[in-house]
Design an enzyme around this catalytic site. Structure first.
Site, PDB file in Angstrom:
ATOM      1  CB  THR A 101      -0.937  -0.006   1.225  1.00  0.00           C
ATOM      2  OG1 THR A 101      -1.925  -1.014   1.009  1.00  0.00           O
ATOM      3  CG2 THR A 101      -1.618   1.335   1.411  1.00  0.00           C
ATOM      4  CB  THR A 126       4.744   9.875   9.505  1.00  0.00           C
ATOM      5  OG1 THR A 126       5.144   9.731  10.867  1.00  0.00           O
ATOM      6  CG2 THR A 126       5.541   8.868   8.683  1.00  0.00           C
ATOM      7  CG  ASP A 127       6.849  12.638  13.720  1.00  0.00           C
ATOM      8  OD1 ASP A 127       6.422  11.484  13.488  1.00  0.00           O
ATOM      9  OD2 ASP A 127       6.721  13.202  14.831  1.00  0.00           O
ATOM     10  CD  GLU A 128       6.409   6.578  13.610  1.00  0.00           C
ATOM     11  OE1 GLU A 128       6.891   5.511  13.223  1.00  0.00           O
ATOM     12  OE2 GLU A 128       5.452   6.647  14.390  1.00  0.00           O
ATOM     13  CE1 TYR A 152       2.984   4.329   8.757  1.00  0.00           C
ATOM     14  CE2 TYR A 152       4.370   5.242  10.500  1.00  0.00           C
ATOM     15  CZ  TYR A 152       3.350   5.389   9.572  1.00  0.00           C
ATOM     16  OH  TYR A 152       2.704   6.599   9.453  1.00  0.00           O
ATOM     17  CE  LYS A 156       3.135   7.711   5.334  1.00  0.00           C
ATOM     18  NZ  LYS A 156       1.827   7.901   4.629  1.00  0.00           N
TER      19      LYS A 156
HETATM   20  P1  NAD Z   1      -5.627   4.737   9.504  1.00  0.00           P
HETATM   21  O1  NAD Z   1      -4.902   3.435   9.597  1.00  0.00           O
HETATM   22  O2  NAD Z   1      -6.611   5.115  10.551  1.00  0.00           O
HETATM   23  O3  NAD Z   1      -6.422   4.802   8.105  1.00  0.00           O
HETATM   24  C1  NAD Z   1      -5.851   4.380   6.896  1.00  0.00           C
HETATM   25  C2  NAD Z   1      -6.969   4.321   5.842  1.00  0.00           C
HETATM   26  O4  NAD Z   1      -6.372   3.944   4.593  1.00  0.00           O
HETATM   27  C3  NAD Z   1      -8.055   3.296   6.152  1.00  0.00           C
HETATM   28  O5  NAD Z   1      -9.334   3.853   5.914  1.00  0.00           O
HETATM   29  C4  NAD Z   1      -7.772   2.156   5.192  1.00  0.00           C
HETATM   30  O6  NAD Z   1      -8.916   1.410   4.816  1.00  0.00           O
HETATM   31  C5  NAD Z   1      -7.172   2.924   4.009  1.00  0.00           C
HETATM   32  N1  NAD Z   1      -6.310   2.078   3.179  1.00  0.00           N
HETATM   33  C6  NAD Z   1      -5.306   1.263   3.602  1.00  0.00           C
HETATM   34  N2  NAD Z   1      -4.765   0.614   2.556  1.00  0.00           N
HETATM   35  C7  NAD Z   1      -5.414   1.045   1.451  1.00  0.00           C
HETATM   36  C8  NAD Z   1      -5.296   0.734   0.067  1.00  0.00           C
HETATM   37  N3  NAD Z   1      -4.408  -0.164  -0.380  1.00  0.00           N
HETATM   38  N4  NAD Z   1      -6.119   1.368  -0.802  1.00  0.00           N
HETATM   39  C9  NAD Z   1      -7.065   2.254  -0.356  1.00  0.00           C
HETATM   40  N5  NAD Z   1      -7.224   2.562   0.940  1.00  0.00           N
HETATM   41  C10 NAD Z   1      -6.406   1.973   1.839  1.00  0.00           C
HETATM   42  O7  NAD Z   1      -4.486   5.829   9.349  1.00  0.00           O
HETATM   43  P2  NAD Z   1      -4.386   7.309   9.949  1.00  0.00           P
HETATM   44  O8  NAD Z   1      -3.846   7.241  11.314  1.00  0.00           O
HETATM   45  O9  NAD Z   1      -5.650   8.024   9.678  1.00  0.00           O
HETATM   46  O10 NAD Z   1      -3.225   7.899   9.009  1.00  0.00           O
HETATM   47  C11 NAD Z   1      -3.543   8.480   7.745  1.00  0.00           C
HETATM   48  C12 NAD Z   1      -2.259   8.926   7.072  1.00  0.00           C
HETATM   49  O11 NAD Z   1      -1.592   9.881   7.894  1.00  0.00           O
HETATM   50  C13 NAD Z   1      -1.267   7.804   6.840  1.00  0.00           C
HETATM   51  O12 NAD Z   1      -0.639   8.006   5.582  1.00  0.00           O
HETATM   52  C14 NAD Z   1      -0.242   7.948   7.966  1.00  0.00           C
HETATM   53  O13 NAD Z   1       1.009   7.476   7.581  1.00  0.00           O
HETATM   54  C15 NAD Z   1      -0.253   9.454   8.150  1.00  0.00           C
HETATM   55  N6  NAD Z   1       0.091   9.929   9.493  1.00  0.00           N
HETATM   56  C16 NAD Z   1      -0.574   9.428  10.591  1.00  0.00           C
HETATM   57  C17 NAD Z   1      -0.283   9.946  11.860  1.00  0.00           C
HETATM   58  C18 NAD Z   1      -0.995   9.450  13.094  1.00  0.00           C
HETATM   59  O14 NAD Z   1      -0.638   9.856  14.195  1.00  0.00           O
HETATM   60  N7  NAD Z   1      -2.010   8.606  12.991  1.00  0.00           N
HETATM   61  C19 NAD Z   1       0.692  10.953  11.999  1.00  0.00           C
HETATM   62  C20 NAD Z   1       1.352  11.421  10.854  1.00  0.00           C
HETATM   63  C21 NAD Z   1       1.022  10.923   9.612  1.00  0.00           C
HETATM   64  O1  DAU Z   2       4.686  10.135  14.726  1.00  0.00           O
HETATM   65  C1  DAU Z   2       3.645   9.899  13.832  1.00  0.00           C
HETATM   66  C2  DAU Z   2       3.215   8.453  13.898  1.00  0.00           C
HETATM   67  O2  DAU Z   2       2.511   8.289  15.129  1.00  0.00           O
HETATM   68  C3  DAU Z   2       2.342   8.011  12.734  1.00  0.00           C
HETATM   69  O3  DAU Z   2       3.101   8.085  11.544  1.00  0.00           O
HETATM   70  C4  DAU Z   2       1.830   6.581  12.928  1.00  0.00           C
HETATM   71  O4  DAU Z   2       0.931   6.238  11.890  1.00  0.00           O
HETATM   72  C5  DAU Z   2       1.106   6.510  14.257  1.00  0.00           C
HETATM   73  O5  DAU Z   2       0.693   5.177  14.498  1.00  0.00           O
HETATM   74  C6  DAU Z   2       2.013   6.999  15.384  1.00  0.00           C
HETATM   75  O6  DAU Z   2       3.117   6.078  15.602  1.00  0.00           O
HETATM   76  P1  DAU Z   2       3.548   5.682  17.099  1.00  0.00           P
HETATM   77  O7  DAU Z   2       4.265   4.381  17.051  1.00  0.00           O
HETATM   78  O8  DAU Z   2       4.235   6.830  17.764  1.00  0.00           O
HETATM   79  O9  DAU Z   2       2.079   5.536  17.759  1.00  0.00           O
HETATM   80  P2  DAU Z   2       1.442   4.463  18.765  1.00  0.00           P
HETATM   81  O10 DAU Z   2       0.111   5.009  19.169  1.00  0.00           O
HETATM   82  O11 DAU Z   2       1.517   3.077  18.237  1.00  0.00           O
HETATM   83  O12 DAU Z   2       2.428   4.560  20.016  1.00  0.00           O
HETATM   84  C7  DAU Z   2       2.678   5.781  20.667  1.00  0.00           C
HETATM   85  C8  DAU Z   2       3.677   5.526  21.776  1.00  0.00           C
HETATM   86  O13 DAU Z   2       3.051   4.714  22.782  1.00  0.00           O
HETATM   87  C9  DAU Z   2       4.908   4.763  21.325  1.00  0.00           C
HETATM   88  O14 DAU Z   2       6.040   5.238  22.067  1.00  0.00           O
HETATM   89  C10 DAU Z   2       4.603   3.311  21.700  1.00  0.00           C
HETATM   90  C11 DAU Z   2       3.757   3.473  22.959  1.00  0.00           C
HETATM   91  N1  DAU Z   2       2.732   2.433  23.189  1.00  0.00           N
HETATM   92  C12 DAU Z   2       1.875   2.140  22.176  1.00  0.00           C
HETATM   93  C13 DAU Z   2       0.897   1.164  22.329  1.00  0.00           C
HETATM   94  C14 DAU Z   2      -0.041   0.826  21.189  1.00  0.00           C
HETATM   95  C15 DAU Z   2       2.625   1.793  24.418  1.00  0.00           C
HETATM   96  O15 DAU Z   2       3.400   2.095  25.349  1.00  0.00           O
HETATM   97  N2  DAU Z   2       1.667   0.849  24.584  1.00  0.00           N
HETATM   98  C16 DAU Z   2       0.793   0.488  23.583  1.00  0.00           C
HETATM   99  O16 DAU Z   2      -0.059  -0.405  23.792  1.00  0.00           O
END
Ligand code: NAD
Ligand code: DAU
Length: 342
Positions: A101, A126-128, A152, A156
């Site tokens: 994806t 993402t900042d990651e 991941y 990205k």
């Molecule tokens: P999410 O996992 O909640 O949602 C992802 C969506 O993409 C879902 O609706 C899923 O069905 C769809 N999807 C997955 N694979 C697909 C495919 N092959 N074709 C069409 N649709 C597909 O993700 P999120 O947390 O909303 O993140 C959205 C975007 O923002 C991502 O690109 C992620 O890398 C980025 N991002 C997320 C965070 C965060 O903290 N969650 C921070 C920075 C950037």
């Molecule tokens: O920084 C942006 C990113 O933030 C996005 O690109 C990703 O899509 C999003 O998932 C998020 O990544 P993280 O790994 O930082 O998020 P997560 O919520 O999985 O975890 C946040 C922090 O909490 C991380 O240090 C791991 C910790 N954690 C997470 C889970 C799920 C725990 O300690 N326990 C847990 O059960």
């Protein structure tokens, strides 16, 4: 009326963005293209089905023919690309869907957007991709080297480089945003904040990885959506923009804030085995988007976490249906077919 193709609009940030753009821009239609993986939940968009400015189409971004067929009758003016596999722990278990994806899918979408001659393509990243920081390191700028540490973030980073290459080679109208950790309504309860809130509401243990001292910068999801839309409207083509919440917290601070608000005991915290390769700290220098586009986040962590805890408390049905997988019937009920992916 401009048509924006939003990918991943049934996910957490994408669904908040769809609502944001329809509310704030009267001259915009949204076509939400999503394949509905486990993370895609059309209940996040309940109420929009009858909006004449909104249309949902189901397709996999990595399947070029399916994307073209899904929007064959649409003129696409701009693309905002959220669709991705987004959870770090899942990528450590199995990276294959992340490569399909995030990497193959993003290139297929670039090819589609070039063929359609879209005017702007915002790639939501993402900042990651920058890797991790030590406690005293300066925050990530747009010039920080790309050094991803998980499958991941590597996928990205690859997608960012594909967008960058298309801009350089083809004059592609791409823009890249790199945001820190989002939180707020409709976040899938596998991520830290909704997992901790929902577990605490059920008096179940809160699994904190390692010593809980890893640091993330938390941004209220609506602030991220507003920033993405500023970049869509006014960002300079070919540029990268960092987006942050100006709210660094340790995981333990976050969990204690949630427990405090819910009036639940800290004895619910359970320290568990650390995530392999767990990044220590992320921090964002957002001076570029502030100086160039005037964007500043509006909601600080204390207010944002208060609203988030209140939302999950008031919307227990939403997250209970996610945890029980009942939400996966929604597409069948509304659109007459069962969601397939696992
Ligand atoms: P999410 O996992 O909640 O949602 C992802 C969506 O993409 C879902 O609706 C899923 O069905 C769809 N999807 C997955 N694979 C697909 C495919 N092959 N074709 C069409 N649709 C597909 O993700 P999120 O947390 O909303 O993140 C959205 C975007 O923002 C991502 O690109 C992620 O890398 C980025 N991002 C997320 C965070 C965060 O903290 N969650 C921070 C920075 C950037
Ligand atoms: O920084 C942006 C990113 O933030 C996005 O690109 C990703 O899509 C999003 O998932 C998020 O990544 P993280 O790994 O930082 O998020 P997560 O919520 O999985 O975890 C946040 C922090 O909490 C991380 O240090 C791991 C910790 N954690 C997470 C889970 C799920 C725990 O300690 N326990 C847990 O059960």
């Amino acid at each position: 009326m401009k048509t924006i193709l939003v990918t991943g609009g049934a996910g957490f940030i994408g669904s908040n963005y769809v609502r944001h753009v329809l509310t704030t821009c009267e001259d915009v239609r949204v076509v939400n293209l999503d394949v509905l993986t486990y993370a895609g939940n059309l209940e996040n968009l309940e109420g929009l089905e009858d909006d004449p400015r909104y249309r949902f189409v189901r397709a996999d971004i990595a399947d070029a023919g399916a994307v073209e067929a899904a929007v064959a009758d649409e003129t696409v003016d701009e693309v905002v690309h959220f669709a991705a596999e987004s959870h770090v722990d899942r990528s450590i278990e199995d990276a294959s869907a992340f490569l399909r994806t995030n990497v193959v899918g993003t290139q297929a979408l670039i090819d589609f957007a070039r063929a359609r001659e879209v005017a702007r393509f915002v790639h939501v990243s993402t900042d990651e991709v920058y890797g991790q920081l030590g406690p005293d390191d300066p925050a990530f700028t747009e010039e920080t080297p790309i050094q991803p540490n998980s499958p991941y973030s590597a996928s990205k980073a690859s997608s960012d480089l594909l967008v960058r290459a298309a801009c350089h080679t083809h004059g592609f109208p791409g823009l890249i945003t790199r945001c820190s950790n989002n939180y707020g309504p409709y976040q899938f309860p596998e991520k830290l904040i909704p997992l901790m809130i929902s577990n605490a509401l059920e008096d179940r243990p809160l699994p904190v990885y390692g010593d809980g001292l890893n640091v993330r910068d938390w941004i209220w999801v609506e602030d991220h959506c507003a920033a993405v839309d500023v970049v869509r409207q006014r960002g300079e083509l070919g540029q990268v923009y960092n987006i942050g919440g100006r709210s660094e917290r340790t995981n333990l601070d976050v969990v204690k804030a949630i427990l405090g608000q819910l009036g639940k005991p800290e004895s619910l915290i359970e320290f568990v085995k650390d995530r392999p390769g767990h990044d220590q700290r992320y921090a964002i220098d957002d001076s570029k988007i502030t100086a160039a586009l005037g964007f500043v986040p509006k909601v600080g962590f204390d207010e944002g976490i208060r609203q988030t805890v209140a939302w999950y408390t008031a919307n227990e049905t939403w997250w209970q249906r996610v945890k029980s997988e009942a939400y996966r019937d929604y597409y069948e009920r509304m659109y007459g077919e069962r969601t397939g992916e696992g």
